[in-house]
Enzyme design. Structure first.
Site, PDB file in Angstrom:
ATOM      1  CG  ASP A 236      -1.743   1.013   1.359  1.00 19.73           C
ATOM      2  OD1 ASP A 236      -2.706   1.381   0.247  1.00 19.73           O
ATOM      3  OD2 ASP A 236      -1.769   1.894   2.206  1.00 19.73           O
TER       4      ASP A 236
ATOM      5  CD  GLU B 127      16.649 -14.263   3.571  1.00 21.98           C
ATOM      6  OE1 GLU B 127      15.952 -15.186   4.445  1.00 21.98           O
ATOM      7  OE2 GLU B 127      17.107 -13.774   3.805  1.00 21.98           O
TER       8      GLU B 127
END
Length: 563
Positions: free
Chosen positions: A229, A278
């Site tokens: 956002d 990751e």
């Protein structure tokens, strides 16, 4: 650790379910992503407010619709001053929506159905009820807690004037003065949106540390990505300089502002990308970045930053062939050098639904208060959807647009909840019209939304627009979406790639080829004659073919294949 902050105990997941979700390489490049506004999708407990269990119960519908992923607007713990975009606790579910166990179950069920889950993250500001902000107020001027937000002394003899001239997006000054612990008028804090949404100070290392931890919390829960956002916010120009223009809101989206689209945001996203990479399963970031140009939007999706950015330039384009071709070309040209897919979107929770926008004359913007010509708007909306789904890249569908829902433009003033509605000179404040709960059944309490009414009143026409009424009905908007999404999956030339080959076409008509696939969109009010490009795959109108020619009705899009 409270149950709301504890990671739910692992639940066995079948290898087949994992493979279903993780199997597609670069899935996000041509994905169709469905936005769920949790308040208004499905209510499981009859309190009139949608919730996570309600969403979970409707996941099979979304799978059958043919979308690839579901983006959930905020469901975090929040006082709801701005419908959840004022977050008090980023690691907890607001009780109105359920709890963390409900979120865990929703994610697992979605994966079992082959759907991915993208959640909102709100890093520009918190709620004024966030523990950090409450501590900052209590500890007073000069405290380390205040450095995590933008507190400043006021101007004037007694500090009675705001620190600078910035205006809130919701109207009025972007600053509010606090009462200090000793009862005296004190410092001011920055809020680019509502006063209940104080902006974080991203120069403070604790803010970055906290959000990296929040990302890991939800990634460990199994979410497949984040919609960011106000991704263009967070970083403010050094010294918070005056803007000097008293019609600042008119500049939004047209100029780089000292509080939006600052280059420093990109350092944040490079750090975030390292975390995301990751994790297995191709998790993604999607930017809500309102920028002056699509070229600046491309900065957010460079290879070491985010994966997608909403194409607001496309959303704001009217149903006009020349305008559409220009923004399509500019979008593809801007995204190609950074290797990112284009995105296409027609509606969301902040703008008037496109079935209503297209029912009105051009030039009225994305917030419209008039119903317009309903039949015209729906015909154009259906045609615009087919055009959008034929373009290379990823497409977004906002809940209810597959039903052809219009905006509810006549909501009584007393039921409105958009905070901008209550602040003068800000956004139009009529976003509630696109947030009315969607209909599932022809009859019953709230047309199947839930057993206890709905938090915003639904029109009487909702029953005949419901999922029940449209399912299996030839020519219905729902069946058009289902068919189009099925064809999009089947046709290798749809969605993939980053180019279109424009074909000669009459004025007011777009025609392009992608491999064996051809799309023709007639944006005029009259039927046009074009070459017949092979077998008609799908259309929102009745196409009459005679020999090598085809007559395409007004406001109609046609998909052909030569295969």
């Amino acid at each position: 650790m409270s149950q709301q902050h504890a990671a739910p105990a692992p639940t066995p997941t079948t290898d087949a379910a994992v493979a279903t979700v993780a199997g597609r390489h670069d899935w996000w490049r041509d994905a169709v992503i469905y936005q769920v506004y949790p308040r208004s999708f499905a209510d499981s407990n009859g309190d009139g407010m949608g919730d996570l269990e309600g969403i979970r119960s409707r996941l099979p519908y979304l799978r059958d619709l043919g979308v690839d992923a579901v983006w959930l607007s905020p469901f975090y713990a929040s006082p709801q001053a701005d419908a959840g975009y004022d977050v008090a606790d980023y690691r907890a579910v607001d009780p109105m929506f359920g709890n963390l166990l409900d979120a865990d179950a929703l994610i697992r069920d979605a994966h079992g159905l082959g759907l991915r889950i993208i959640v909102d993250i709100v890093p520009n500001h918190s709620s004024d009820q966030h523990e950090w902000f409450k501590r900052a107020l209590a500890e007073g001027p000069g405290s380390p807690s205040r450095d995590r937000y933008h507190f400043r002394p006021g101007k004037g003899v007694t500090g009675e004037l705001p620190p600078n001239d910035w205006e809130s997006i919701f109207g009025g000054p972007a600053w509010t003065r606090v009462t200090e612990p000793d009862g005296t008028p004190g410092e001011w804090y920055l809020h680019l949106f509502a006063p209940e949404q104080p902006d974080f100070n991203w120069e403070h290392p604790a803010v970055g540390d906290e959000f990296r931890s929040i990302l890991r919390f939800w990634l460990d829960m199994g979410v497949d990505g984040f919609r960011i956002d106000v991704a263009h916010g967070m970083v403010k120009a050094e010294g918070l300089p005056d803007l000097g223009d008293h019609e600042q809101l008119k500049l939004l989206g047209n100029d780089v502002m000292p509080f939006f689209d600052q280059d420093g945001v990109h350092d944040i996203y490079r750090q975030w990308r390292l975390i995301l990479d990751e994790y297995s399963g191709e998790r993604i970031f999607v930017a809500e970045a309102w920028t002056p140009t699509v070229e600046r939007t491309a900065n957010y999706v460079r290879p070491d930053e985010l994966h997608q950015a909403f194409n607001f330039q496309y959303l704001g384009t009217h149903w006009d062939a020349e305008e559409l071709r220009e923004v399509i070309d500019r979008t593809l040209d801007a995204m190609r050098p950074v290797g990112a897919p284009a995105t296409w979107v027609l509606s969301n929770h902040d703008v008037t639904r496109h079935a209503t926008r297209f029912a009105n004359p051009a030039g009225l913007g994305t917030q419209i208060r008039e119903a317009g010509d309903r039949e015209l708007g729906l015909r154009r909306a259906r045609a615009a959807t087919l055009l959008m789904l034929a373009l290379p890249g990823s497409a977004y569908v906002y809940q209810g647009e597959e039903l052809g829902l219009p905006d509810v433009v006549d909501l009584p003033d007393e039921v409105r909840q958009d905070p901008a509605y209550f602040r003068g000179a800000g956004q139009d404040g009529f976003r509630d019209g696109c947030r009315v709960p969607i209909p599932w059944t022809r009859t019953g309490s709230s047309y199947g939304f839930g057993g206890g009414g709905s938090w915003l009143p639904q029109p009487e026409s909702w029953g005949e627009l419901s999922v029940e009424a449209q399912t299996g009905t030839a020519g219905s908007t729902l069946e058009l979406y289902r068919a189009a999404l099925a064809v999009r999956r089947e046709q290798a030339d749809l969605g993939a790639g980053d180019t279109v080959e424009w074909l000669r076409a009459p004025e007011g008509v777009l025609a392009f080829r992608r491999g064996d696939f051809v799309c023709v969109a007639n944006t005029t009010g009259e039927a046009v004659t074009v070459p017949s490009y092979g077998k008609v795959l799908i259309t929102n109108g009745e196409v009459a073919e005679t020999g090598d020619e085809a007559k395409v009705p007004a406001d109609t899009t046609v998909w052909w294949t030569r295969a």
